[in-house]
Write a protein that holds these residues in place. Structure first.
Motif, PDB file in Angstrom:
ATOM      1  N   GLY A   1      50.157  35.218  19.775  1.00 38.67           N
ATOM      2  CA  GLY A   1      50.631  36.570  20.044  1.00 38.67           C
ATOM      3  C   GLY A   1      49.526  37.462  20.587  1.00 38.67           C
ATOM      4  N   LEU A   2      48.350  37.350  19.978  1.00 39.80           N
ATOM      5  CA  LEU A   2      47.217  38.143  20.466  1.00 39.80           C
ATOM      6  C   LEU A   2      46.874  37.782  21.903  1.00 39.80           C
ATOM      7  CD1 LEU A   2      44.859  38.170  17.364  1.00 39.80           C
ATOM      8  CD2 LEU A   2      46.095  40.115  18.317  1.00 39.80           C
ATOM      9  N   ARG A   3      46.904  36.469  22.200  1.00 43.45           N
ATOM     10  CA  ARG A   3      46.588  36.028  23.560  1.00 43.45           C
ATOM     11  C   ARG A   3      47.630  36.573  24.537  1.00 43.45           C
ATOM     12  NH1 ARG A   3      46.777  31.020  22.744  1.00 43.45           N
ATOM     13  NH2 ARG A   3      44.609  30.811  22.052  1.00 43.45           N
ATOM     14  N   SER A   4      48.874  36.546  24.123  1.00 40.79           N
ATOM     15  CA  SER A   4      49.943  37.055  24.990  1.00 40.79           C
ATOM     16  C   SER A   4      49.775  38.551  25.274  1.00 40.79           C
ATOM     17  CB  SER A   4      51.303  36.795  24.343  1.00 40.79           C
ATOM     18  OG  SER A   4      51.531  35.412  24.201  1.00 40.79           O
ATOM     19  N   VAL A   5      49.438  39.284  24.211  1.00 42.87           N
ATOM     20  CA  VAL A   5      49.223  40.721  24.393  1.00 42.87           C
ATOM     21  C   VAL A   5      48.055  40.980  25.343  1.00 42.87           C
ATOM     22  CG1 VAL A   5      48.538  42.867  23.241  1.00 42.87           C
ATOM     23  CG2 VAL A   5      50.237  41.366  22.184  1.00 42.87           C
ATOM     24  N   LEU A   6      46.972  40.220  25.130  1.00 41.50           N
ATOM     25  CA  LEU A   6      45.790  40.414  25.984  1.00 41.50           C
ATOM     26  C   LEU A   6      46.063  39.982  27.411  1.00 41.50           C
ATOM     27  CD1 LEU A   6      42.980  39.242  23.535  1.00 41.50           C
ATOM     28  CD2 LEU A   6      43.575  41.584  24.170  1.00 41.50           C
ATOM     29  N   ASP A   7      46.825  38.897  27.596  1.00 39.20           N
ATOM     30  CA  ASP A   7      47.172  38.463  28.950  1.00 39.20           C
ATOM     31  C   ASP A   7      48.023  39.507  29.657  1.00 39.20           C
ATOM     32  OD1 ASP A   7      45.780  36.138  28.603  1.00 39.20           O
ATOM     33  OD2 ASP A   7      47.543  34.894  28.138  1.00 39.20           O
ATOM     34  N   ALA A   8      48.972  40.061  28.904  1.00 38.19           N
ATOM     35  CA  ALA A   8      49.815  41.106  29.495  1.00 38.19           C
ATOM     36  C   ALA A   8      48.973  42.315  29.899  1.00 38.19           C
ATOM     37  CB  ALA A   8      50.897  41.526  28.505  1.00 38.19           C
ATOM     38  N   ALA A   9      48.063  42.723  29.013  1.00 33.50           N
ATOM     39  CA  ALA A   9      47.194  43.872  29.329  1.00 33.50           C
ATOM     40  C   ALA A   9      46.307  43.564  30.521  1.00 33.50           C
ATOM     41  CB  ALA A   9      46.360  44.227  28.108  1.00 33.50           C
ATOM     42  N   ASP A  10      45.827  42.301  30.608  1.00 34.23           N
ATOM     43  CA  ASP A  10      44.953  41.907  31.711  1.00 34.23           C
ATOM     44  C   ASP A  10      45.693  42.018  33.049  1.00 34.23           C
ATOM     45  OD1 ASP A  10      42.365  40.763  32.596  1.00 34.23           O
ATOM     46  OD2 ASP A  10      43.642  39.100  33.244  1.00 34.23           O
ATOM     47  N   GLU A  11      46.973  41.576  33.060  1.00 29.69           N
ATOM     48  CA  GLU A  11      47.735  41.669  34.304  1.00 29.69           C
ATOM     49  C   GLU A  11      47.965  43.131  34.687  1.00 29.69           C
ATOM     50  OE1 GLU A  11      52.184  40.691  36.072  1.00 29.69           O
ATOM     51  OE2 GLU A  11      51.337  39.351  34.544  1.00 29.69           O
ATOM     52  N   LEU A  12      48.282  43.942  33.696  1.00 30.38           N
ATOM     53  CA  LEU A  12      48.539  45.358  33.992  1.00 30.38           C
ATOM     54  C   LEU A  12      47.305  46.052  34.568  1.00 30.38           C
ATOM     55  CD1 LEU A  12      50.671  46.394  30.886  1.00 30.38           C
ATOM     56  CD2 LEU A  12      51.476  46.038  33.226  1.00 30.38           C
ATOM     57  N   LEU A  13      46.145  45.631  34.109  1.00 30.61           N
ATOM     58  CA  LEU A  13      44.912  46.243  34.612  1.00 30.61           C
ATOM     59  C   LEU A  13      44.736  46.021  36.108  1.00 30.61           C
ATOM     60  CD1 LEU A  13      42.385  45.421  31.737  1.00 30.61           C
ATOM     61  CD2 LEU A  13      43.128  47.694  32.475  1.00 30.61           C
ATOM     62  N   GLY A  14      45.318  44.927  36.607  1.00 27.30           N
ATOM     63  CA  GLY A  14      45.133  44.624  38.026  1.00 27.30           C
ATOM     64  C   GLY A  14      46.165  45.241  38.939  1.00 27.30           C
ATOM     65  N   LEU A  15      47.112  45.984  38.398  1.00 29.14           N
ATOM     66  CA  LEU A  15      48.168  46.567  39.222  1.00 29.14           C
ATOM     67  C   LEU A  15      47.774  47.968  39.677  1.00 29.14           C
ATOM     68  CD1 LEU A  15      51.315  45.469  37.172  1.00 29.14           C
ATOM     69  CD2 LEU A  15      50.245  44.313  39.112  1.00 29.14           C
ATOM     70  N   SER A  16      48.053  48.260  40.961  1.00 28.29           N
ATOM     71  CA  SER A  16      47.695  49.578  41.500  1.00 28.29           C
ATOM     72  C   SER A  16      48.908  50.484  41.660  1.00 28.29           C
ATOM     73  CB  SER A  16      46.985  49.423  42.855  1.00 28.29           C
ATOM     74  OG  SER A  16      47.819  48.709  43.769  1.00 28.29           O
ATOM     75  N   ASP A  17      50.041  49.913  42.075  1.00 26.48           N
ATOM     76  CA  ASP A  17      51.236  50.730  42.273  1.00 26.48           C
ATOM     77  C   ASP A  17      51.812  51.146  40.913  1.00 26.48           C
ATOM     78  OD1 ASP A  17      53.452  51.675  44.169  1.00 26.48           O
ATOM     79  OD2 ASP A  17      54.538  50.518  42.650  1.00 26.48           O
ATOM     80  N   TRP A  18      52.074  52.452  40.774  1.00 26.61           N
ATOM     81  CA  TRP A  18      52.495  52.982  39.474  1.00 26.61           C
ATOM     82  C   TRP A  18      53.890  52.495  39.083  1.00 26.61           C
ATOM     83  CZ3 TRP A  18      51.081  54.747  35.060  1.00 26.61           C
ATOM     84  CH2 TRP A  18      51.960  55.461  34.252  1.00 26.61           C
ATOM     85  N   ASP A  19      54.805  52.511  40.003  1.00 26.77           N
ATOM     86  CA  ASP A  19      56.157  52.065  39.666  1.00 26.77           C
ATOM     87  C   ASP A  19      56.172  50.585  39.301  1.00 26.77           C
ATOM     88  OD1 ASP A  19      57.220  54.564  40.051  1.00 26.77           O
ATOM     89  OD2 ASP A  19      57.656  54.235  42.168  1.00 26.77           O
ATOM     90  N   HIS A  20      55.418  49.799  40.038  1.00 25.40           N
ATOM     91  CA  HIS A  20      55.344  48.364  39.714  1.00 25.40           C
ATOM     92  C   HIS A  20      54.667  48.163  38.356  1.00 25.40           C
ATOM     93  CE1 HIS A  20      55.329  44.114  40.315  1.00 25.40           C
ATOM     94  NE2 HIS A  20      54.002  44.013  40.421  1.00 25.40           N
ATOM     95  N   PHE A  21      53.699  49.000  38.066  1.00 25.79           N
ATOM     96  CA  PHE A  21      53.022  48.944  36.770  1.00 25.79           C
ATOM     97  C   PHE A  21      54.024  49.179  35.636  1.00 25.79           C
ATOM     98  CE2 PHE A  21      51.115  51.275  33.246  1.00 25.79           C
ATOM     99  CZ  PHE A  21      50.028  50.481  32.911  1.00 25.79           C
ATOM    100  N   CYS A  22      54.835  50.214  35.775  1.00 27.70           N
ATOM    101  CA  CYS A  22      55.811  50.515  34.718  1.00 27.70           C
ATOM    102  C   CYS A  22      56.854  49.399  34.582  1.00 27.70           C
ATOM    103  CB  CYS A  22      56.498  51.848  35.026  1.00 27.70           C
ATOM    104  SG  CYS A  22      55.388  53.279  34.897  1.00 27.70           S
ATOM    105  N   ARG A  23      57.271  48.841  35.688  1.00 26.25           N
ATOM    106  CA  ARG A  23      58.234  47.733  35.629  1.00 26.25           C
ATOM    107  C   ARG A  23      57.641  46.533  34.905  1.00 26.25           C
ATOM    108  NH1 ARG A  23      62.703  45.548  38.325  1.00 26.25           N
ATOM    109  NH2 ARG A  23      62.987  47.444  39.528  1.00 26.25           N
ATOM    110  N   ARG A  24      56.405  46.148  35.257  1.00 27.45           N
ATOM    111  CA  ARG A  24      55.779  45.002  34.619  1.00 27.45           C
ATOM    112  C   ARG A  24      55.454  45.281  33.157  1.00 27.45           C
ATOM    113  NH1 ARG A  24      56.692  40.445  35.430  1.00 27.45           N
ATOM    114  NH2 ARG A  24      54.604  39.639  34.912  1.00 27.45           N
ATOM    115  N   ALA A  25      55.180  46.584  32.839  1.00 25.76           N
ATOM    116  CA  ALA A  25      54.920  46.937  31.443  1.00 25.76           C
ATOM    117  C   ALA A  25      56.142  46.650  30.563  1.00 25.76           C
ATOM    118  CB  ALA A  25      54.532  48.409  31.336  1.00 25.76           C
TER     119      ALA A  25
END
Length: 758
Positions: free
Chosen positions: A58-82
């Protein structure tokens, strides 16, 4: 999925799960802490391997998700992936992200999940923060972070909008003790019971997501601020180039909307006494620029509050949450709807001079503080520009007055730079010399001076300016555009900079051409008077001697026999004496000592009588033309002397026309007034008979014309003239109370004008 804003007690009995959930939450927190310690100190653990593996995954999944979000620049795409990543990584069935602004108590949804597990766009949904959100805000401020159940009926299918029975968990998205959003999740599809371990991961995910969002918001705010500052400076740059005051305020309002993104903007000026306002331009409810100029209006509450804040040294802005928005029309305020209003001061040197108002009466959009900060910067720039404009207008007004005085001065004025180039000339300078401004600016003054005056400028004026900073009373000769030379009197003063170096000089030129001519004429008259006195005295004494000689010659001729050899000598003595006596009479006429027999004369009759004799005197090659004005008044003069004047002038004209020509004699009665006497000071105003004698001969150069009335001055060959003809004319006219002037140019002939008082 959408979450309703109102808070209602949950219809799911919390007694079904509370003890188990609490125990699982405590176990999860303890296990996460133990795992964190185990990472630092991998000692054997008594924990369940399955639980440990589940937590690590679970921790790895949370960190992987956060890692992907860090690489997103478009705000709407960021919210969708969040929203999508918790479903993909943590196995969450349905989840939604809503952003929260505690300052404005607003909730803005982003993306959610429908009952088929698909991502849904919920950005159109905005609501007010529910009461339990305020509880979350307070808990975060105290350092307490937890997830909670909210009303199960708040869960709805976005497609059918039907309520789905079940539980909904809400986890805060936070950073630095500030609530940024909420994550809502449930298992409405599978109807599974809530999983405390999973909810703790959602809670952890919300914490990481909050930090990422905060960083993005900071970056976005920085970007918006940079863009806003750039837009603000571009707007100010355009305004700097506007000189018209009304256009300045109109564009200031329009640029605030165009560049700063404001909805409705208006600018009003504070009167000098600070008790009333004067609107300039504003915005109507369609977002169009509105001319609000008119009479001054009394201050309202917003203005009074703004004045108080500025007086207290608080020069940001005044925010009114519920204000009757509208616009000014026909010197009154038209109120339309209620909205928030921001009044931003426009100050000059700390003094309130105007204010910019902006609201969102059209869209009712909430206030953007970053944007309002840019408005404050914009208004600060406006204040500086208005202060500078006021200073420039005052300076311009002063310069205009000085320039007007400079240009309208009734004397010639020019300004020279350090190299002696003309940088300014006034209108009188141009009209006096006949040039246009374009023909002289940039040229050196020495180009317009005679050679002697150029030397005088360099040797005297330049030295005076360097030594004392001024040069006064310098006589120069300057060329007019038509080639004539003007005599001027120059006075020049240097202007120095802070270092004491001469940067320019101002000169005043006085036209003394006429004065010089009059002075020369006066000197000539004095010289003629002096010579006349001398000649008169000599002629008187010489005439006495001649009387003795002529008397003895007569006596000898009477006594000597006709055949006497001495008789011829005595006759020659008598003839020579008579010629000497005639010469003496001319000298006496010039010196005005001869005896005149004045009588009332008709000048026309005298001219007519003399005309009969002129053909034999001047020859057949010269035609004599008469132009006599009828009914002129008589003059008082000696007829024989006037006839002599005409004969002498005719002879002088004959000698000037050896190849023949025309002799023109004119008479007229004229009035000589004060304007004539200003240029001919010796003339007494009154009525005169003018007698003009003109020829078409070769004319005279200036140096000859200046001396023609001097006795014994002649340009004829030796033996062909005594130099007393024109001197006699001058003496007769003066003794008759009249005046004589000569006008002559080379190749243009000569005219003598005699004025005799009627």
């Amino acid at each position: 999925m959408c979450v309703r804003t109102e808070y209602r007690p949950s219809r799911v009995s919390m007694a079904e799960h509370p003890d188990d959930l609490a125990k699982e939450n405590e176990a999860l927190r303890a296990e996460i802490a133990r795992l964190q310690n185990a990472t630092r100190d991998p000692s054997p653990s008594a924990s369940s391997p399955a639980l440990q593996l589940s937590i690590l995954k679970g921790l790895r999944s949370v960190l992987d998700a956060a890692d992907e979000l860090l690489g997103l620049s478009d705000w709407d795409h960021f919210c969708r992936r969040a929203v999508e990543l918790p479903r993909e990584q943590l196995g969450i069935e349905r989840i939604a992200l809503a952003l929260v602004d505690p300052d404005t108590s607003t909730v803005r949804h982003t993306f959610g999940t429908d009952l088929q597990g698909r991502t849904t766009d919920e950005r159109h949904f905005t609501c007010t923060m529910p009461a339990w959100c305020m509880d979350v805000v307070r808990e975060l401020s105290m350092g307490r972070v937890r997830w909670r159940f909210v009303d199960r009926s708040l869960l709805a299918d976005e497609g059918s909008r039907e309520e789905v029975q079940g539980w909904v968990a809400a986890s805060p998205v936070h950073a630095g003790g500030r609530l940024l959003g909420m994550l809502f999740n449930d298992h409405a599809i599978s109807k599974r019971a809530p999983d405390a371990v999973t909810q703790e991961f959602v809670l952890l995910y919300g914490s990481l997501l909050g930090n990422i969002i905060r960083r993005r918001q900071a970056q976005e705010a920085e970007r918006k601020t940079a863009e806003g500052l750039r837009a603000t400076l571009e707007a100010a740059d355009e305004l700097i180039g506007i000189t018209d005051r009304d256009l300045f305020f109109k564009r200031a309002v329009e640029l605030a909307r165009e560049r700063l993104g404001l909805e409705r903007v208006g600018i009003a000026l504070l009167t000098e006494d600070g008790e009333r306002i004067r609107p300039t331009f504003g915005t109507d409810m369609q977002g169009r620029t509105l001319d609000e100029r008119g009479d001054s209006l009394p201050l309202d509450d917003a203005w009074r509050k703004l004045k108080e804040r500025v007086a207290a040294g608080q020069s940001r802005w005044v925010h009114l949450a519920d204000y009757p928005a509208g616009y000014f029309k026909d010197n009154r305020r038209v109120e339309l709807v209620r909205s928030w209003l921001v009044m931003t001061p426009i100050c000059a040197e700390g003094r309130l001079i105007a204010a910019m108002s902006n609201d969102a009466a059209i869209t009712q959009r909430p206030l953007d503080e970053t944007q309002q900060d840019l408005v404050a910067v914009y208004c600060s720039l406006l204040g500086n520009m208005l202060r500078r404009r006021s200073a420039e207008e005052a300076l311009w007004s002063t310069e205009q007055r000085h320039r007007q005085l400079y240009n309208q001065a009734p004397v010639m004025m020019h300004t020279l730079d350090r190299e002696g180039r003309l940088v300014m000339v006034n209108d009188y300078w141009l009209s006096a010399l006949g040039y246009t401004r374009e023909e002289v600016l940039g040229r050196r003054l020495r180009e317009f001076l005679t050679a002697e005056s150029r030397r005088l400028m360099e040797d005297t004026v330049t030295m005076d300016l360097a030594r004392t900073g001024e040069s006064r009373g310098i006589e120069l000769r300057i060329f007019r555009k038509d080639g004539q030379v003007m005599d001027v009197l120059l006075s020049e003063t240097a202007e120095r900079n802070a270092e004491g170096k001469r940067v320019r000089s101002l000169a005043v030129l006085t036209d003394i051409t006429e004065r010089k001519r009059l002075e020369e004429h006066f000197r000539q008259v004095q010289k003629i008077e002096a010579v006349g006195k001398l000649a008169g005295g000599v002629a008187h004494d010489f005439n006495n001697l001649l009387m003795v000689i002529l008397g003895n010659a007569e006596f000898l001729l009477e006594r000597l026999d006709r055949n006497d050899k001495l008789r011829e000598s005595a006759a020659e003595i008598k003839a020579t004496g008579e010629r000497a006596a005639a010469l003496t009479r001319q000298l006496l006429a010039f010196s005005r000592r001869q005896m005149l027999r004045p009588e009332t004369l008709d000048i026309n009759q005298v001219v007519t009588d003399v005309h009969k004799l002129l053909h034999r005197l001047i020859g057949e090659d010269i035609s004599v033309l008469l132009s006599l004005e009828t009914q002129i008044k008589p003059v008082l003069a000696d007829r024989s002397q006037i006839e002599q004047v005409l004969m002498n002038l005719a002879v002088n004209a004959r000698d000037a026309m050896p190849q023949g020509g025309k002799l023109i004699i004119e008479t007229a009665e004229v009035e000589l007034d004060d304007s004539y006497t200003r240029t001919h000071p010796v003339v007494v105003p009154g009525r005169y008979v003018r007698l003009c004698v003109s020829d078409t001969g070769a004319g005279m150069p200036p140096e000859v014309k200046e001396r023609i009335f001097e006795p014994f001055y002649t340009t004829k060959e030796k033996g062909k003239g005594t130099g007393l003809g024109l001197a006699t004319v001058y003496g007769v006219v003066k003794q008759s109370g009249g005046f004589i002037w000569v006008y002559s140019e080379m190749g243009m002939g000569t005219t003598f004008k005699i004025y005799l008082p009627v």
